[in-house]
Scaffold this motif. Structure first.
Motif, short mmCIF file in Angstrom:
data_model
loop_
_atom_site.label_atom_id
_atom_site.label_comp_id
_atom_site.label_asym_id
_atom_site.label_seq_id
_atom_site.Cartn_x
_atom_site.Cartn_y
_atom_site.Cartn_z
N ILE A 60 0.82 -1.22 0.00
CA ILE A 60 0.00 0.00 0.00
C ILE A 60 0.86 1.27 0.00
CG2 ILE A 60 -1.94 -1.15 1.12
CD1 ILE A 60 -1.10 0.30 3.71
N ASP A 61 2.17 1.11 -0.03
CA ASP A 61 3.04 2.29 -0.12
C ASP A 61 3.28 2.64 -1.58
OD1 ASP A 61 3.35 2.75 2.55
OD2 ASP A 61 5.17 1.55 2.75
N PRO A 62 3.15 3.90 -1.95
CA PRO A 62 3.43 4.31 -3.33
C PRO A 62 4.93 4.35 -3.59
CG PRO A 62 2.98 6.23 -1.99
CD PRO A 62 2.77 5.05 -1.09
N ASP A 63 5.31 4.42 -4.85
CA ASP A 63 6.71 4.56 -5.19
C ASP A 63 7.24 5.92 -4.76
OD1 ASP A 63 6.85 2.02 -6.38
OD2 ASP A 63 6.05 2.81 -8.26
N LEU A 64 6.41 6.94 -4.92
CA LEU A 64 6.73 8.29 -4.44
C LEU A 64 5.46 8.92 -3.88
CD1 LEU A 64 8.98 9.86 -7.25
CD2 LEU A 64 9.71 9.21 -4.95
N LYS A 65 5.65 9.78 -2.88
CA LYS A 65 4.51 10.50 -2.31
C LYS A 65 4.87 11.96 -2.15
CE LYS A 65 1.21 10.38 1.55
NZ LYS A 65 0.79 9.66 2.77
N ALA A 66 4.01 12.82 -2.67
CA ALA A 66 4.19 14.27 -2.53
C ALA A 66 3.33 14.77 -1.38
CB ALA A 66 3.81 14.98 -3.83
N GLU A 67 3.96 15.34 -0.36
CA GLU A 67 3.25 15.86 0.80
C GLU A 67 3.43 17.36 0.88
OE1 GLU A 67 3.56 12.06 3.84
OE2 GLU A 67 5.09 13.62 3.94
N SER A 68 2.52 18.03 1.55
CA SER A 68 2.59 19.48 1.68
C SER A 68 3.85 19.89 2.44
CB SER A 68 1.35 20.00 2.40
OG SER A 68 1.44 21.39 2.59
N ALA A 69 4.58 20.85 1.89
CA ALA A 69 5.81 21.32 2.53
C ALA A 69 5.49 22.20 3.74
CB ALA A 69 6.66 22.09 1.53
N ASN A 247 9.33 20.05 -10.65
CA ASN A 247 9.18 21.14 -11.62
C ASN A 247 7.71 21.48 -11.85
OD1 ASN A 247 11.93 21.44 -12.01
ND2 ASN A 247 12.01 20.03 -13.76
N VAL A 248 6.84 20.47 -11.78
CA VAL A 248 5.41 20.70 -11.99
C VAL A 248 4.76 21.29 -10.75
CG1 VAL A 248 3.18 19.58 -12.42
CG2 VAL A 248 5.21 18.87 -13.72
N LEU A 249 5.06 20.72 -9.57
CA LEU A 249 4.37 21.12 -8.34
C LEU A 249 5.08 22.23 -7.58
CD1 LEU A 249 3.35 17.59 -6.99
CD2 LEU A 249 2.00 19.16 -8.38
N GLY A 250 6.35 22.45 -7.89
CA GLY A 250 7.09 23.52 -7.24
C GLY A 250 7.48 23.18 -5.81
N ASP A 251 7.75 24.20 -5.03
CA ASP A 251 8.21 24.03 -3.64
C ASP A 251 7.06 23.81 -2.66
OD1 ASP A 251 10.80 24.39 -4.50
OD2 ASP A 251 10.74 26.57 -4.20
N ALA A 252 5.85 23.69 -3.16
CA ALA A 252 4.70 23.49 -2.26
C ALA A 252 4.70 22.09 -1.66
CB ALA A 252 3.40 23.73 -3.02
N VAL A 253 5.48 21.18 -2.26
CA VAL A 253 5.46 19.79 -1.79
C VAL A 253 6.87 19.29 -1.52
CG1 VAL A 253 3.36 19.30 -3.10
CG2 VAL A 253 5.59 18.77 -4.11
N VAL A 254 6.95 18.25 -0.70
CA VAL A 254 8.19 17.48 -0.52
C VAL A 254 7.90 16.05 -0.97
CG1 VAL A 254 9.16 18.88 1.32
CG2 VAL A 254 7.58 17.05 1.90
N LEU A 255 8.88 15.41 -1.59
CA LEU A 255 8.69 14.06 -2.13
C LEU A 255 9.40 13.04 -1.25
CD1 LEU A 255 9.20 14.89 -5.90
CD2 LEU A 255 7.09 14.10 -4.86
N LYS A 256 8.74 11.90 -1.03
CA LYS A 256 9.33 10.82 -0.24
C LYS A 256 9.13 9.50 -0.98
CE LYS A 256 8.46 12.97 4.29
NZ LYS A 256 7.80 12.81 5.61
N ASN A 257 10.17 8.63 -0.92
CA ASN A 257 10.03 7.30 -1.49
C ASN A 257 9.59 6.31 -0.40
OD1 ASN A 257 12.34 6.78 0.03
ND2 ASN A 257 13.72 6.93 -1.73
N LYS A 258 9.54 5.01 -0.73
CA LYS A 258 9.03 4.01 0.23
C LYS A 258 9.87 3.96 1.50
CE LYS A 258 6.69 0.92 -3.00
NZ LYS A 258 6.49 -0.48 -3.44
#
Length: 401
Positions: A60-69, A247-258
């Motif tokens: 149930i974990d995604p390969d990447l997850k974008a969360e609010s910064a 580049n698409v979402l900008g600095d509004a999000v942080v990305l995390k892997n599994k």
């Protein structure tokens, strides 16, 4: 052939006239074999437990997850959605709304849950349907929910019980004192259509719901979300994909892997693995004291032969090298034999499951190349160090008299 190596091989393979020394040498070789075997078996067992623990969350974990910064949410525009769809490394992505929720059912309550609102793409991003053993997955734009096993058990929630709905409450945002308790919460009456089972932590934490229901409960706009979960194409370049998403979402999000999403779990498992490795390495160090004693006994037994070699022109350095090589060879050969036996034992357990955790679940083990390298290097370094210590006891006084 190198003189010292030739003599070392002869000493290693030949029997001594003293049975006590032969017995000590045999015990030393056995301790090296058992040391390498036990270290690899334990590391393989922990690797198996780690894989077994993580295999459920990975479903149930995604390969990447974008969360609010910053804050709990961010807005996702149609332009950004189109930009994400244009990234070739992304197979699919799902919008997520997540918040703490108070659950009430049939006179029982549960205050420690989180609602996770998901859209229709969620099944494409994760394999959530494979961890729903009772009931089925929810449908979009409905009042259906899927509850964790732990929550369902504590509240005695059944499946498709339309006579008893599950009540969900989330406090409304705002300031000031609460004057009317009914107006202080957003609430929804939901029907539980399935129960998921991943692990104890997630089973006690989450209920899944359509994203529209979650947005209503937390007073979000239709384009306001908590996170985006991504499924990537196999063998996608993670760094390149991260850069494209950023580049698409900008600095509004942080990305995390599994790994980053399960950072605490990974740290706990790695710490336990390190602790066990250090404990067994300490046991191995104690066992290799036998090697030091064995070589010293051999030096004393071969004193007359060493005197002859010295008189024939062998230097003290050459004689030290003989016993250093003898101990090193014993360690390398014994360690290799131990590793081969350990590999066979782990393979047999992995294939046939001789040792069982339950009647249907064999103890998990995993053969990993890094564990083979770790064991071989550990046994080699410790054995070579022990051989160096033992051979350094040879002095000119010892061989010349």
């Amino acid at each position: 052939m190198n003189f010292s190596l030739y003599i070392a091989k002869r000493y290693l393979l030949s029997k001594s006239s003293n049975n006590a020394i032969n017995f000590i040498t045999l015990i030393t070789a056995f301790s090296v074999i058992i040391g390498a075997l036990s270290l690899f078996v334990v590391l393989s067992g922990f690797a198996g437990l780690k894989d077994f623990t993580l295999q459920f969350t990975s479903l149930i974990d995604p390969d990447l997850k974008a969360e609010s910064a910053a804050g709990k949410s961010f807005s996702l525009s149609e332009t950004e959605i189109k930009g994400l769809n244009d990234i070739p490394e992304i197979v699919s992505f799902s919008k997520i709304v997540e918040e703490r929720v108070f659950i009430s059912f049939d006179g029982k309550s549960y205050p420690n849950a989180f609602i996770k609102g998901v859209d229709s793409n969620y099944e494409k991003v994760t394999r959530i349907d494979s961890v729903v053993p009772i009931g089925s997955w929810l449908s979009s734009q409905t009042n259906q929910i899927v509850t964790g096993w732990g929550i369902a058990n504590r509240l005695s929630v059944g499946v498709l019980d339309y006579g008893k709905t599950v009540d969900l409450y989330i406090p409304k945002p705002g300031k000031g004192q609460i004057t009317d308790i009914k107006k202080a919460f957003n609430s929804v009456n939901a029907v539980n259509v399935g129960i998921f089972d991943v692990n104890e932590t997630l089973n006690d934490k989450y209920i899944y719901a359509p994203i529209e229901m979650a947005q209503h409960l937390v007073n979000y706009d239709s384009n306001q979300i908590s996170a985006i979960e991504f499924k990537l194409v196999p063998d996608a370049d993670e760094n390149q994909t991260r850069e494209a998403i950023q580049n698409v979402l900008g600095d509004a999000v942080v990305l995390k892997n599994k790994s980053e999403l399960n950072d605490a779990l990974h740290k706990m498992l790695n710490t336990e693995n390190l602790a066990v490795y250090l404990i067994f390495t300490l046991i191995l160090i104690i066992a290799l004291f036998n090697l030091v004693g064995s070589i010293i006994m051999m030096i004393l037994d071969k004193k007359k032969t060493l005197h002859t070699l010295f008189n024939l022109g062998a230097t003290i350095k050459d004689i030290k090298k003989i016993f250093f090589l003898q101990g090193s060879l014993m360690t390398l050969i014994g360690g290799s034999i131990g590793l081969l036996i350990a590999l066979l034992l782990v393979w047999l357990q992995k294939t046939f499951g001789f040792i069982m955790l339950t009647q249907s679940l064999p103890y998990p083990v995993s053969i990993k190349l890094e564990n083979i390298i770790i064991v071989f290097i550990t046994i080699s370094v410790l054995g070579i160090a022990a051989s160096k210590i033992a051979s350094s006891r040879i002095t000119k006084n010892l061989v010349s008299n």
